[in-house]
Design a protein around this motif. Structure first.
Motif, PDB file in Angstrom:
ATOM      1  N   UNK A 168       0.842  -1.202   0.000  1.00  0.00           N
ATOM      2  CA  UNK A 168       0.000   0.000   0.000  1.00  0.00           C
ATOM      3  C   UNK A 168       0.872   1.245   0.000  1.00  0.00           C
ATOM      4  N   UNK A 169       0.501   2.231  -0.802  1.00  0.00           N
ATOM      5  CA  UNK A 169       1.192   3.517  -0.761  1.00  0.00           C
ATOM      6  C   UNK A 169       0.787   4.230   0.522  1.00  0.00           C
ATOM      7  N   UNK A 170       1.765   4.575   1.336  1.00  0.00           N
ATOM      8  CA  UNK A 170       1.497   5.219   2.624  1.00  0.00           C
ATOM      9  C   UNK A 170       1.925   6.677   2.671  1.00  0.00           C
ATOM     10  N   UNK A 171       2.616   7.141   1.617  1.00  0.00           N
ATOM     11  CA  UNK A 171       3.027   8.547   1.561  1.00  0.00           C
ATOM     12  C   UNK A 171       3.102   8.982   0.102  1.00  0.00           C
ATOM     13  N   UNK A 172       2.665  10.213  -0.153  1.00  0.00           N
ATOM     14  CA  UNK A 172       2.784  10.820  -1.479  1.00  0.00           C
ATOM     15  C   UNK A 172       3.599  12.094  -1.321  1.00  0.00           C
ATOM     16  N   UNK A 173       4.679  12.181  -2.079  1.00  0.00           N
ATOM     17  CA  UNK A 173       5.602  13.318  -2.013  1.00  0.00           C
ATOM     18  C   UNK A 173       5.437  14.152  -3.278  1.00  0.00           C
ATOM     19  N   UNK A 174       5.197  15.431  -3.134  1.00  0.00           N
ATOM     20  CA  UNK A 174       5.195  16.333  -4.283  1.00  0.00           C
ATOM     21  C   UNK A 174       6.492  17.113  -4.303  1.00  0.00           C
ATOM     22  N   UNK A 175       7.157  17.155  -5.453  1.00  0.00           N
ATOM     23  CA  UNK A 175       8.429  17.878  -5.547  1.00  0.00           C
ATOM     24  C   UNK A 175       8.209  19.270  -6.145  1.00  0.00           C
ATOM     25  N   UNK A 176       8.933  20.229  -5.592  1.00  0.00           N
ATOM     26  CA  UNK A 176       8.852  21.606  -6.062  1.00  0.00           C
ATOM     27  C   UNK A 176       9.864  22.458  -5.327  1.00  0.00           C
ATOM     28  N   UNK A 177       9.815  23.754  -5.566  1.00  0.00           N
ATOM     29  CA  UNK A 177      10.661  24.719  -4.856  1.00  0.00           C
ATOM     30  C   UNK A 177       9.770  25.612  -4.009  1.00  0.00           C
ATOM     31  N   UNK A 178      10.186  25.927  -2.781  1.00  0.00           N
ATOM     32  CA  UNK A 178       9.335  26.740  -1.902  1.00  0.00           C
ATOM     33  C   UNK A 178       9.339  28.212  -2.310  1.00  0.00           C
ATOM     34  N   UNK A 179       8.277  28.899  -1.944  1.00  0.00           N
ATOM     35  CA  UNK A 179       8.215  30.345  -2.143  1.00  0.00           C
ATOM     36  C   UNK A 179       7.319  30.746  -3.303  1.00  0.00           C
ATOM     37  N   UNK A 180       6.707  31.926  -3.184  1.00  0.00           N
ATOM     38  CA  UNK A 180       5.754  32.393  -4.207  1.00  0.00           C
ATOM     39  C   UNK A 180       6.384  32.591  -5.583  1.00  0.00           C
ATOM     40  N   UNK A 181       7.675  32.869  -5.622  1.00  0.00           N
ATOM     41  CA  UNK A 181       8.362  33.097  -6.895  1.00  0.00           C
ATOM     42  C   UNK A 181       8.270  31.868  -7.802  1.00  0.00           C
ATOM     43  N   UNK A 182       8.227  30.672  -7.198  1.00  0.00           N
ATOM     44  CA  UNK A 182       8.228  29.422  -7.971  1.00  0.00           C
ATOM     45  C   UNK A 182       6.836  28.789  -8.098  1.00  0.00           C
ATOM     46  N   UNK A 183       5.824  29.420  -7.505  1.00  0.00           N
ATOM     47  CA  UNK A 183       4.536  28.750  -7.286  1.00  0.00           C
ATOM     48  C   UNK A 183       3.917  28.139  -8.544  1.00  0.00           C
ATOM     49  N   UNK A 230      -2.172  14.828   6.546  1.00  0.00           N
ATOM     50  CA  UNK A 230      -2.547  13.410   6.591  1.00  0.00           C
ATOM     51  C   UNK A 230      -3.898  13.228   5.927  1.00  0.00           C
ATOM     52  N   UNK A 231      -3.940  12.301   4.985  1.00  0.00           N
ATOM     53  CA  UNK A 231      -5.167  11.988   4.266  1.00  0.00           C
ATOM     54  C   UNK A 231      -5.757  10.713   4.859  1.00  0.00           C
ATOM     55  N   UNK A 232      -6.902  10.808   5.555  1.00  0.00           N
ATOM     56  CA  UNK A 232      -7.501   9.592   6.130  1.00  0.00           C
ATOM     57  C   UNK A 232      -8.202   8.782   5.041  1.00  0.00           C
ATOM     58  N   UNK A 233      -7.848   7.510   4.956  1.00  0.00           N
ATOM     59  CA  UNK A 233      -8.455   6.616   3.974  1.00  0.00           C
ATOM     60  C   UNK A 233      -8.818   5.299   4.643  1.00  0.00           C
ATOM     61  N   UNK A 234      -9.730   4.598   4.030  1.00  0.00           N
ATOM     62  CA  UNK A 234     -10.036   3.258   4.508  1.00  0.00           C
ATOM     63  C   UNK A 234      -8.776   2.414   4.376  1.00  0.00           C
ATOM     64  N   UNK A 235      -8.373   1.758   5.424  1.00  0.00           N
ATOM     65  CA  UNK A 235      -7.142   0.973   5.393  1.00  0.00           C
ATOM     66  C   UNK A 235      -5.956   1.691   6.001  1.00  0.00           C
ATOM     67  N   UNK A 236      -6.113   2.979   6.346  1.00  0.00           N
ATOM     68  CA  UNK A 236      -5.026   3.699   6.998  1.00  0.00           C
ATOM     69  C   UNK A 236      -4.757   5.035   6.342  1.00  0.00           C
TER      70      UNK A 236
END
Length: 196
Positions: free
Chosen positions: A6-21, A55-61
């Motif tokens: 089961x996928x237990x974490x989803x990571x989004x990649x990006x750069x912080x800050x409004x300049x990169x939004x 945290x995203x609550x889903x059935x199964x964890x």
């Protein structure tokens, strides 16, 4: 990776800050923001991990949603800290990021592979010590002839591109939700056939 993993974490990649939004390199952040919004979630800052977390609550964890606040080429540090804190295996972590090798708007799920020149993904693979990390790649296409790729990925989407980008984000969230409900293999079969 079996269908029971089961996928237990989803990571989004990006750069912080409004300049990169709204830049191409921030599609990973944009997808996670859209996913969180659909489920009425708010990210909160986790200073220990240098990341925004929900945290995203889903059935199964529950599923951890993470946006590293380090710059792109150090993204793996936050992922490593999350994985240690919650005893996550690499195959339970799915990474969402932009990819110049795919046509604009094309989505591709994979169970493992190289970073393909993406510095954020390279950092994650190095931190987790394996190429066997599930990922969802979002195509942004190649830069116009003569344009530096490093500049291209940090260029904001033009106003006339935004309606199309909006559709990309909705489709990416639909793919993620299928992965979280049904697993990577079923989602890969379903969406790759649909894009043929």
């Amino acid at each position: 990776m079996g269908e029971r993993t089961r996928i237990r974490a989803v990571i989004g990649l990006g750069n912080p800050g409004p300049h990169y939004a709204f830049t191409r390199h921030n599609l990973g952040f944009m997808v996670l923001d859209r996913l969180a919004s659909r489920h009425h979630l708010s990210f909160r800052q986790q200073s220990r991990w240098q990341a925004m977390w929900a945290k995203l609550p889903l059935e199964g964890g529950e599923v951890h949603l993470l946006k590293p606040l380090t710059y792109m080429n150090l993204s793996g540090e936050a992922v490593r800290r999350l994985s240690q804190r919650y005893s996550l295996r690499p195959e339970e972590i799915l990474v969402v990021y932009d990819d110049m090798d795919l046509p604009p708007g094309r989505l591709k799920l994979a169970l493992s592979g190289s970073a393909g020149g993406h510095r954020g993904m390279a950092s994650v693979l190095e931190a987790l010590g394996t190429p066997a990390v599930p990922r969802l790649r979002l195509g942004i296409g190649r830069p116009p002839e003569g344009m530096d790729p490093a500049l291209y990925v940090l260029t904001p989407f033009a106003p006339d591109e935004l309606p199309e980008v909006d559709r990309w984000l909705d489709r990416a969230v639909m793919v993620l939700e299928c992965v979280l409900r049904e697993g990577m293999l079923k989602a890969m079969n379903k969406f790759h056939q649909r894009q043929q």
